[in-house]
Design a protein around this motif. Structure first.
Motif, short mmCIF file in Angstrom:
data_model
loop_
_atom_site.label_atom_id
_atom_site.label_comp_id
_atom_site.label_asym_id
_atom_site.label_seq_id
_atom_site.Cartn_x
_atom_site.Cartn_y
_atom_site.Cartn_z
N ASP A 8 0.74 -1.06 -0.17
CA ASP A 8 -0.02 0.12 -0.02
C ASP A 8 0.75 1.26 -0.02
N GLY A 9 2.22 1.06 0.02
CA GLY A 9 2.82 2.20 -0.17
C GLY A 9 4.12 2.15 -0.69
N TYR A 150 16.18 -6.99 0.13
CA TYR A 150 16.51 -6.69 1.28
C TYR A 150 16.85 -5.41 1.51
N ILE A 151 17.58 -4.84 0.62
CA ILE A 151 18.12 -3.36 1.00
C ILE A 151 16.70 -2.48 0.73
N TRP A 152 15.81 -2.66 -0.27
CA TRP A 152 14.63 -1.90 -0.50
C TRP A 152 13.74 -2.25 1.08
N SER A 153 13.63 -3.40 1.44
CA SER A 153 12.87 -3.41 2.72
C SER A 153 13.22 -2.91 3.81
N ARG A 154 14.72 -2.69 4.20
CA ARG A 154 15.05 -2.31 5.12
C ARG A 154 15.02 -0.52 5.02
N ASN A 156 12.48 0.96 3.63
CA ASN A 156 11.13 1.17 3.71
C ASN A 156 10.29 0.41 4.76
N PRO A 157 10.81 0.67 6.15
CA PRO A 157 10.29 -0.16 7.39
C PRO A 157 8.70 0.10 7.46
N VAL A 168 -0.49 -10.00 6.14
CA VAL A 168 -0.23 -8.67 6.24
C VAL A 168 0.93 -8.59 7.05
N PHE A 169 2.01 -8.04 6.55
CA PHE A 169 3.39 -7.64 7.21
C PHE A 169 3.88 -6.51 6.52
#
Length: 269
Positions: A8-9, A150-154, A156-157, A168-169
């Motif tokens: 959603d973001g 992994y880098i993107w996920s860290r 965009n917490p 949902v996580f």
């Protein structure tokens, strides 16, 4: 496919956007590095599907590269995800989506993201040669894709994602959800994805955490010669403040202070 893992973001870049404008426009709106990687992946899959290229000519082998001088394997090991199939479409979705998001957030210049790719590819080749010297990890495309995710996920917490609308996580859990999904689908530990997470964490620590601990030092920034190679000119002047929000604020403050001092100096008789 976009419904399997939605957010959603997370910004644009999903396959759901393809219905909004022509495929050609969607393709050319990709940042350059993501566009080259996606094109090479599709082209490699088509060539192997048509029996023009044998997959045995594409995997990374230390002996084949450095003894037989088959240097193309240093590149094709990152572009081969298998023949045309649903599994390839799944890999392409994550490749272009998160590579596009991460490259777009790296700035207008491709120098930063291309330097990240060079670091990741070099690290994966070295680690696969030492940790998997038996040849059990031949293709490194999934590892590189896992590094990007992994880098993107860290970074965009707070981004929320969902798996098929059921689970949902937040974004930092994305690499681990993908590993669990791969474990269920293939019945084996995804060592390639684990290797990609390790390489990605090293980059994230030195690029995002380290500067806050050691007075703005940025050891993972691309060197000046790499910036010149991609941009044709040196954009970082000697003695400038570190790049980023803090550096921009400091530069603006210094310019304002200088403008305020000059009229006062002219009043002195």
């Amino acid at each position: 496919m976009a419904a399997i893992l939605g957010g959603d973001g997370g910004g644009g870049g999903g396959l759901g956007e393809m219905g909004q404008f022509p495929l050609e426009q969607w393709f050319f709106e990709m940042p350059p590095c993501t566009r080259y990687w996606t094109t090479a992946t599709v082209l490699t899959a088509v060539l192997t599907q048509c029996k023009i290229v044998n997959p045995l000519q594409l995997y990374y082998s230390f002996r084949a590269v450095y003894v037989r001088s088959q240097y193309w394997r240093l590149v094709t090991t990152f572009t081969y995800f298998g023949p045309l199939s649903l599994d390839l479409l799944f890999h392409l979705f994550f490749l272009q989506r998160y590579s596009r998001l991460l490259e777009s957030s790296s700035g207008a210049s491709p120098a930063t993201f291309s330097w990240l790719l060079l670091y990741a590819c070099t690290s994966l080749l070295l680690l696969s040669s030492t940790l998997f010297s038996t040849g059990s990890l031949l293709f490194l495309g999934s590892s590189l894709s896992s590094t990007i995710v992994y880098i993107w996920s860290r970074r965009n917490p707070d981004t929320r994602l969902s798996l098929m609308g059921l689970l949902v996580f937040t974004a930092p859990y994305l690499p681990w959800v993908l590993m669990a999904f791969s474990l269920v689908m293939h019945g084996s530990v995804p060592r390639d994805e684990i290797l990609g997470v390790v390489v990605g964490h090293v980059w994230y620590f030195f690029a995002d955490v380290w500067p806050g601990l050691y007075e703005g030092q940025r050891p993972m920034d691309p060197p000046a010669w790499w910036v010149r190679l991609w941009e044709g000119r040196l954009r970082v002047e000697e003695g400038s403040e570190p790049r980023g929000v803090d550096g921009d604020v400091a530069a603006a403050a210094a310019a304002a202070a200088a403008a305020a001092v000059r009229p006062q100096a002219g009043e002195v008789r």
